[in-house]
Motif scaffolding. Sequence first.
Motif, PDB file in Angstrom:
ATOM      1  N   ILE A 166     100.382  34.593  35.869  1.00  0.00           N
ATOM      2  CA  ILE A 166      99.911  33.441  36.648  1.00  0.00           C
ATOM      3  C   ILE A 166     100.916  33.093  37.750  1.00  0.00           C
ATOM      4  CG2 ILE A 166      99.435  30.960  36.537  1.00  0.00           C
ATOM      5  CD1 ILE A 166      98.122  31.480  33.819  1.00  0.00           C
ATOM      6  N   ALA A 167     102.194  33.068  37.424  1.00  0.00           N
ATOM      7  CA  ALA A 167     103.226  32.767  38.425  1.00  0.00           C
ATOM      8  C   ALA A 167     103.279  33.849  39.499  1.00  0.00           C
ATOM      9  CB  ALA A 167     104.584  32.615  37.749  1.00  0.00           C
ATOM     10  N   ALA A 168     103.106  35.108  39.093  1.00  0.00           N
ATOM     11  CA  ALA A 168     103.157  36.213  40.059  1.00  0.00           C
ATOM     12  C   ALA A 168     102.010  36.110  41.063  1.00  0.00           C
ATOM     13  CB  ALA A 168     103.110  37.550  39.325  1.00  0.00           C
ATOM     14  N   VAL A 169     100.813  35.804  40.580  1.00  0.00           N
ATOM     15  CA  VAL A 169      99.673  35.657  41.484  1.00  0.00           C
ATOM     16  C   VAL A 169      99.867  34.429  42.374  1.00  0.00           C
ATOM     17  CG1 VAL A 169      97.179  35.288  41.633  1.00  0.00           C
ATOM     18  CG2 VAL A 169      98.093  36.878  39.956  1.00  0.00           C
ATOM     19  N   LEU A 170     100.376  33.341  41.813  1.00  0.00           N
ATOM     20  CA  LEU A 170     100.643  32.130  42.607  1.00  0.00           C
ATOM     21  C   LEU A 170     101.620  32.411  43.745  1.00  0.00           C
ATOM     22  CD1 LEU A 170     100.984  29.262  39.977  1.00  0.00           C
ATOM     23  CD2 LEU A 170      99.498  29.259  41.965  1.00  0.00           C
ATOM     24  N   VAL A 171     102.749  33.014  43.421  1.00  0.00           N
ATOM     25  CA  VAL A 171     103.796  33.249  44.423  1.00  0.00           C
ATOM     26  C   VAL A 171     103.321  34.236  45.484  1.00  0.00           C
ATOM     27  CG1 VAL A 171     106.091  34.233  44.763  1.00  0.00           C
ATOM     28  CG2 VAL A 171     105.693  32.630  42.903  1.00  0.00           C
ATOM     29  N   SER A 172     102.748  35.350  45.047  1.00  0.00           N
ATOM     30  CA  SER A 172     102.347  36.371  46.024  1.00  0.00           C
ATOM     31  C   SER A 172     101.209  35.887  46.918  1.00  0.00           C
ATOM     32  CB  SER A 172     101.978  37.681  45.329  1.00  0.00           C
ATOM     33  OG  SER A 172     100.897  37.502  44.463  1.00  0.00           O
ATOM     34  N   SER A 173     100.245  35.180  46.354  1.00  0.00           N
ATOM     35  CA  SER A 173      99.154  34.685  47.200  1.00  0.00           C
ATOM     36  C   SER A 173      99.631  33.561  48.115  1.00  0.00           C
ATOM     37  CB  SER A 173      97.960  34.236  46.353  1.00  0.00           C
ATOM     38  OG  SER A 173      98.335  33.250  45.431  1.00  0.00           O
ATOM     39  N   ALA A 174     100.590  32.745  47.673  1.00  0.00           N
ATOM     40  CA  ALA A 174     101.142  31.698  48.537  1.00  0.00           C
ATOM     41  C   ALA A 174     101.882  32.317  49.729  1.00  0.00           C
ATOM     42  CB  ALA A 174     102.075  30.789  47.751  1.00  0.00           C
ATOM     43  N   LEU A 175     102.612  33.390  49.499  1.00  0.00           N
ATOM     44  CA  LEU A 175     103.302  34.067  50.600  1.00  0.00           C
ATOM     45  C   LEU A 175     102.298  34.668  51.591  1.00  0.00           C
ATOM     46  CD1 LEU A 175     106.221  35.781  48.669  1.00  0.00           C
ATOM     47  CD2 LEU A 175     106.437  34.035  50.446  1.00  0.00           C
ATOM     48  N   CYS A 176     101.227  35.247  51.067  1.00  0.00           N
ATOM     49  CA  CYS A 176     100.206  35.823  51.951  1.00  0.00           C
ATOM     50  C   CYS A 176      99.488  34.744  52.748  1.00  0.00           C
ATOM     51  CB  CYS A 176      99.192  36.635  51.139  1.00  0.00           C
ATOM     52  SG  CYS A 176      99.838  38.202  50.569  1.00  0.00           S
ATOM     53  N   VAL A 177      99.177  33.637  52.112  1.00  0.00           N
ATOM     54  CA  VAL A 177      98.494  32.541  52.808  1.00  0.00           C
ATOM     55  C   VAL A 177      99.400  31.955  53.883  1.00  0.00           C
ATOM     56  CG1 VAL A 177      97.684  30.167  52.469  1.00  0.00           C
ATOM     57  CG2 VAL A 177      96.858  31.979  50.989  1.00  0.00           C
ATOM     58  N   ALA A 178     100.709  31.901  53.616  1.00  0.00           N
ATOM     59  CA  ALA A 178     101.647  31.378  54.613  1.00  0.00           C
ATOM     60  C   ALA A 178     101.695  32.266  55.852  1.00  0.00           C
ATOM     61  CB  ALA A 178     103.035  31.250  54.002  1.00  0.00           C
ATOM     62  N   ALA A 179     101.310  33.528  55.706  1.00  0.00           N
ATOM     63  CA  ALA A 179     101.306  34.452  56.844  1.00  0.00           C
ATOM     64  C   ALA A 179     100.094  34.250  57.749  1.00  0.00           C
ATOM     65  CB  ALA A 179     101.322  35.890  56.337  1.00  0.00           C
ATOM     66  N   SER A 180      99.079  33.546  57.261  1.00  0.00           N
ATOM     67  CA  SER A 180      97.858  33.380  58.050  1.00  0.00           C
ATOM     68  C   SER A 180      98.040  32.298  59.115  1.00  0.00           C
ATOM     69  CB  SER A 180      96.674  33.037  57.145  1.00  0.00           C
ATOM     70  OG  SER A 180      96.832  31.753  56.607  1.00  0.00           O
ATOM     71  N   ARG A 181      97.304  32.431  60.170  1.00  0.00           N
ATOM     72  CA  ARG A 181      97.317  31.445  61.247  1.00  0.00           C
ATOM     73  C   ARG A 181      95.896  31.034  61.534  1.00  0.00           C
ATOM     74  NH1 ARG A 181     101.724  31.446  59.811  1.00  0.00           N
ATOM     75  NH2 ARG A 181     103.546  32.199  60.850  1.00  0.00           N
ATOM     76  N   PRO A 182      95.542  29.802  61.631  1.00  0.00           N
ATOM     77  CA  PRO A 182      96.366  28.632  61.356  1.00  0.00           C
ATOM     78  C   PRO A 182      96.431  28.366  59.850  1.00  0.00           C
ATOM     79  CG  PRO A 182      94.201  27.907  62.011  1.00  0.00           C
ATOM     80  CD  PRO A 182      94.206  29.414  62.105  1.00  0.00           C
ATOM     81  N   PHE A 183      97.530  27.808  59.422  1.00  0.00           N
ATOM     82  CA  PHE A 183      97.759  27.504  58.018  1.00  0.00           C
ATOM     83  C   PHE A 183      97.164  26.140  57.701  1.00  0.00           C
ATOM     84  CE2 PHE A 183     100.491  25.573  54.749  1.00  0.00           C
ATOM     85  CZ  PHE A 183     100.272  26.478  53.718  1.00  0.00           C
ATOM     86  N   LYS A 184      96.268  26.091  56.712  1.00  0.00           N
ATOM     87  CA  LYS A 184      95.644  24.835  56.290  1.00  0.00           C
ATOM     88  C   LYS A 184      96.010  24.589  54.828  1.00  0.00           C
ATOM     89  CE  LYS A 184      91.852  25.559  59.452  1.00  0.00           C
ATOM     90  NZ  LYS A 184      90.481  25.957  59.607  1.00  0.00           N
ATOM     91  N   PRO A 185      96.867  23.599  54.546  1.00  0.00           N
ATOM     92  CA  PRO A 185      97.409  23.397  53.203  1.00  0.00           C
ATOM     93  C   PRO A 185      96.349  23.167  52.117  1.00  0.00           C
ATOM     94  CG  PRO A 185      98.639  22.098  54.793  1.00  0.00           C
ATOM     95  CD  PRO A 185      97.470  22.675  55.514  1.00  0.00           C
ATOM     96  N   LEU A 186      95.374  22.300  52.344  1.00  0.00           N
ATOM     97  CA  LEU A 186      94.386  22.005  51.303  1.00  0.00           C
ATOM     98  C   LEU A 186      93.505  23.215  51.021  1.00  0.00           C
ATOM     99  CD1 LEU A 186      93.126  20.031  49.335  1.00  0.00           C
ATOM    100  CD2 LEU A 186      91.617  19.261  51.180  1.00  0.00           C
ATOM    101  N   ALA A 187      93.001  23.830  52.053  1.00  0.00           N
ATOM    102  CA  ALA A 187      92.159  25.021  51.870  1.00  0.00           C
ATOM    103  C   ALA A 187      92.956  26.142  51.221  1.00  0.00           C
ATOM    104  CB  ALA A 187      91.603  25.478  53.216  1.00  0.00           C
ATOM    105  N   SER A 188      94.225  26.267  51.585  1.00  0.00           N
ATOM    106  CA  SER A 188      95.078  27.304  51.000  1.00  0.00           C
ATOM    107  C   SER A 188      95.305  27.051  49.519  1.00  0.00           C
ATOM    108  CB  SER A 188      96.415  27.360  51.729  1.00  0.00           C
ATOM    109  OG  SER A 188      96.219  27.702  53.080  1.00  0.00           O
ATOM    110  N   ALA A 189      95.563  25.799  49.144  1.00  0.00           N
ATOM    111  CA  ALA A 189      95.789  25.469  47.735  1.00  0.00           C
ATOM    112  C   ALA A 189      94.541  25.759  46.896  1.00  0.00           C
ATOM    113  CB  ALA A 189      96.200  24.005  47.597  1.00  0.00           C
ATOM    114  N   ILE A 190      93.385  25.398  47.417  1.00  0.00           N
ATOM    115  CA  ILE A 190      92.127  25.671  46.696  1.00  0.00           C
ATOM    116  C   ILE A 190      91.920  27.174  46.561  1.00  0.00           C
ATOM    117  CG2 ILE A 190      89.613  25.484  46.855  1.00  0.00           C
ATOM    118  CD1 ILE A 190      90.108  22.719  48.209  1.00  0.00           C
ATOM    119  N   PHE A 191      92.189  27.925  47.626  1.00  0.00           N
ATOM    120  CA  PHE A 191      92.041  29.379  47.593  1.00  0.00           C
ATOM    121  C   PHE A 191      92.986  30.000  46.565  1.00  0.00           C
ATOM    122  CE2 PHE A 191      93.674  33.481  49.074  1.00  0.00           C
ATOM    123  CZ  PHE A 191      92.520  34.235  48.967  1.00  0.00           C
ATOM    124  N   ILE A 192      94.246  29.571  46.564  1.00  0.00           N
ATOM    125  CA  ILE A 192      95.234  30.136  45.644  1.00  0.00           C
ATOM    126  C   ILE A 192      94.855  29.859  44.196  1.00  0.00           C
ATOM    127  CG2 ILE A 192      97.630  29.926  44.870  1.00  0.00           C
ATOM    128  CD1 ILE A 192      98.374  29.512  47.849  1.00  0.00           C
TER     129      ILE A 192
END
Length: 147
Positions: A98-124
């Motif tokens: 669970i932590a591995a998927v959280l960390v890796s997907s958070a890093l990938c989402v941070a690479a996207s432009r534009p970054f949207k925190p709420l949508a990213s959290a729901i996606f992760i």
Amino acid sequence: MIRLRSPKNVLAGLLFLLFAGVLTWQSGKLELGTAGRMGPGYFPLLLAQLLGLLGLGVLVSGLRHEGTPLPRGDLLGLALVTAAIVAFGLVLQRFGFIAAVLVSSALCVAASRPFKPLASAIFILGLVAFCTVVFVWGLKMPVQLLP
């Protein structure tokens, strides 16, 4: 002289061929078996050959048809996605799936432009749930969910 009409497709085709070569080389270390009695290397070799054919098609297409030029690289995005792959392997061993998927997907989402925190959290969170259901419960992969 060969003219690159679509540098993006030529590069993609070459990368596909490179990956296919590495997969073919690695699957050669496993027992192949036969079509009726497949060994552990049979399916990876088949996928490598299909990827190679796809790469060859994309490469030829890039040489024959006009396409878009290569975009300027986003080095931060490339670094974050690469870090996500490395982080998954490192975090999985120590902190669980669970932590591995959280960390890796958070890093990938941070690479996207534009970054949207709420949508990213729901996606992760959705991705963590999906991966847990599919890989841990469905496919019964031998990984720890939590540390």
